[in-house]
Design a protein around this motif. Structure first.
Motif, PDB file in Angstrom:
ATOM      1  N   ALA A  61     -38.900   8.050 -10.469  1.00 33.40           N
ATOM      2  CA  ALA A  61     -38.013   7.066 -11.096  1.00 33.40           C
ATOM      3  C   ALA A  61     -38.780   5.852 -11.598  1.00 33.40           C
ATOM      4  CB  ALA A  61     -36.945   6.625 -10.098  1.00 33.40           C
ATOM      5  N   THR A  94     -41.138  10.618  -3.130  1.00 35.25           N
ATOM      6  CA  THR A  94     -41.278  11.432  -4.342  1.00 35.25           C
ATOM      7  C   THR A  94     -40.294  10.982  -5.423  1.00 35.25           C
ATOM      8  OG1 THR A  94     -41.999  13.335  -3.021  1.00 35.25           O
ATOM      9  CG2 THR A  94     -41.221  13.776  -5.257  1.00 35.25           C
ATOM     10  N   SER A  95     -39.042  10.821  -5.040  1.00 36.40           N
ATOM     11  CA  SER A  95     -38.036  10.382  -6.015  1.00 36.40           C
ATOM     12  C   SER A  95     -38.336   8.973  -6.507  1.00 36.40           C
ATOM     13  CB  SER A  95     -36.634  10.450  -5.398  1.00 36.40           C
ATOM     14  OG  SER A  95     -36.533   9.603  -4.256  1.00 36.40           O
ATOM     15  N   GLN A  96     -38.877   8.141  -5.645  1.00 39.11           N
ATOM     16  CA  GLN A  96     -39.221   6.773  -6.016  1.00 39.11           C
ATOM     17  C   GLN A  96     -40.307   6.754  -7.088  1.00 39.11           C
ATOM     18  OE1 GLN A  96     -41.008   4.528  -2.822  1.00 39.11           O
ATOM     19  NE2 GLN A  96     -40.164   2.601  -3.548  1.00 39.11           N
ATOM     20  N   ALA A 123     -39.201  12.772   0.761  1.00 37.01           N
ATOM     21  CA  ALA A 123     -38.240  12.918  -0.343  1.00 37.01           C
ATOM     22  C   ALA A 123     -37.997  11.577  -1.023  1.00 37.01           C
ATOM     23  CB  ALA A 123     -36.933  13.496   0.184  1.00 37.01           C
ATOM     24  N   ILE A 154     -32.931  10.351  -1.375  1.00 36.89           N
ATOM     25  CA  ILE A 154     -33.312  10.509  -2.781  1.00 36.89           C
ATOM     26  C   ILE A 154     -32.626   9.459  -3.645  1.00 36.89           C
ATOM     27  CG2 ILE A 154     -33.086  12.040  -4.776  1.00 36.89           C
ATOM     28  CD1 ILE A 154     -33.529  14.390  -2.817  1.00 36.89           C
ATOM     29  N   ILE A 195     -34.668   6.743  -5.867  1.00 41.50           N
ATOM     30  CA  ILE A 195     -34.521   6.566  -7.318  1.00 41.50           C
ATOM     31  C   ILE A 195     -34.209   5.103  -7.637  1.00 41.50           C
ATOM     32  CG2 ILE A 195     -33.115   7.166  -9.327  1.00 41.50           C
ATOM     33  CD1 ILE A 195     -32.738   9.938  -8.069  1.00 41.50           C
TER      34      ILE A 195
END
Length: 341
Positions: free
Chosen positions: A203, A198-200, A195, A248, A252
């Motif tokens: 962003a 993926t968010s990294q 997670a 998350i 980000i």
């Protein structure tokens, strides 16, 4: 990360001595394919470690050289191009980390899990050979790493970049064990890293695009760092509240901050060669700083009886970077890189 930092310092020197940095990129990609694939042919632990080190050096060399290309070819769209580059770095790393153990398990061959990406590196080298322009054109650079050392702004970028990436290094090393000590399974704790990654990656592309509307990137840098600070405080004080949310939020913040520091380094100088040298200086020292953080957090964790104190150390360091980043005022970029700045 330490190996990547050391190799990043070589980028400007190689660019000065090799007329076409296109060949540096192609050679590094071929080396990445060779050493990655070579890991399928040995049982020696020392050879595996050496091959992995050489893979890291190849990656670092590409990261050191490529920003110069981005600055030259995407002058008006540098944030987008750098965001895409950063997102691919992070997304590719996440895909490799997730698929490698699955491929090893499905094939029954751990060597295949280590070397399956080698053909893709060779394909990337072929794409660079046929499609990467042979010269970036424009004036030659005047700044080398030695010229940047007396300039405080170069060190500020380096320290900020190092702390941001140190947070990433610690999270990758210690987030899963942190929750495993609370009774989580390896699969569940690993999903938190998925997670985060993926968010990294999302962003890393989205935030620089949003920040491209103004040359002043400071509001978005502070927002990205603030999200990291919030996430680390959540891990320290309420880790059980919503672990996926904390992962998350931190992802980000990390993705945005990484890309924006890369963009801001290029913003400081108009000349692509000089901007590339500043980026290499920032990455070289930054990755050396980042590589020390997982060890520091481990030592603090042993002495404090847990990792919560280490998360607070990261929160404090990120807060310091947010304060220092307020100095990234576009109107002062030229003055900031003077020796006396």
């Amino acid at each position: 990360m330490a190996a990547m930092g050391l190799c990043a310092f070589l980028g400007p020197a190689l660019q000065r001595n090799i007329a076409e940095d296109r060949w540096i990129i192609i050679g590094a990609l071929l080396a990445l394919g060779l050493f990655s694939g070579g890991r399928m042919l040995t049982d020696s632990g020392s050879v595996l470690i050496a091959a992995t080190m050489l893979c890291a050096l190849s990656v670092a060399l590409i990261q050191a050289v490529f920003p110069r290309r981005i600055k030259a070819h995407f002058r008006d769209r540098t944030p987008f191009a750098m965001g895409l580059f950063s997102a691919c770095l992070m997304g590719g790393g996440a895909v490799g980390a997730q698929l490698s153990p699955l491929i090893a398990e499905a094939s029954g061959n751990w060597r295949l899990g280590l070397g399956w990406m080698a053909p893709f590196a060779v394909l990337a080298a072929a794409a660079a050979f046929f499609h990467l322009p042979s010269s970036i054109g424009g004036p030659s650079g005047t700044l080398g790493l030695r010229d940047l050392m007396p300039r405080p702004r170069a060190w500020l970028l380096m320290v900020g970049f190092g702390i941001v990436n140190g947070s990433y290094a610690s999270i990758v090393a210690w987030l899963a064990p942190y929750y495993q000590r609370m009774g989580w399974s390896s699969t569940d704790s690993g999903s938190l890293l998925a997670a985060l990654a993926t968010s990294q990656a999302i962003a890393a592309l989205a935030i620089p695009v949003l920040a491209s509307r103004r040359l002043d990137r400071r509001p978005w840098i502070v927002l990205s760092l603030g999200l990291q600070l919030l996430g680390f405080c959540g891990l320290a004080f309420r880790p059980e509240l919503n672990p996926a949310f904390w992962a998350i939020v931190i992802g980000i913040g990390m993705g945005g901050a990484f890309s924006l520091f890369m963009v801001v380094a290029l913003d400081h100088l108009e000349n692509p060669v000089d901007a590339g040298a500043l980026s290499a200086f920032m990455q070289g020292g930054g990755f050396l700083i980042a590589g020390s953080f997982p060890w520091i957090i481990a030592v603090l964790g042993e002495r404090a009886g847990g990792l919560s104190f280490g998360w607070l150390v990261h929160a404090g360091a990120i807060g310091l970077v947010a304060i220092l980043a307020c100095r990234f005022r576009p109107a002062g970029y030229a003055r900031a890189l003077r020796r006396s700045a």
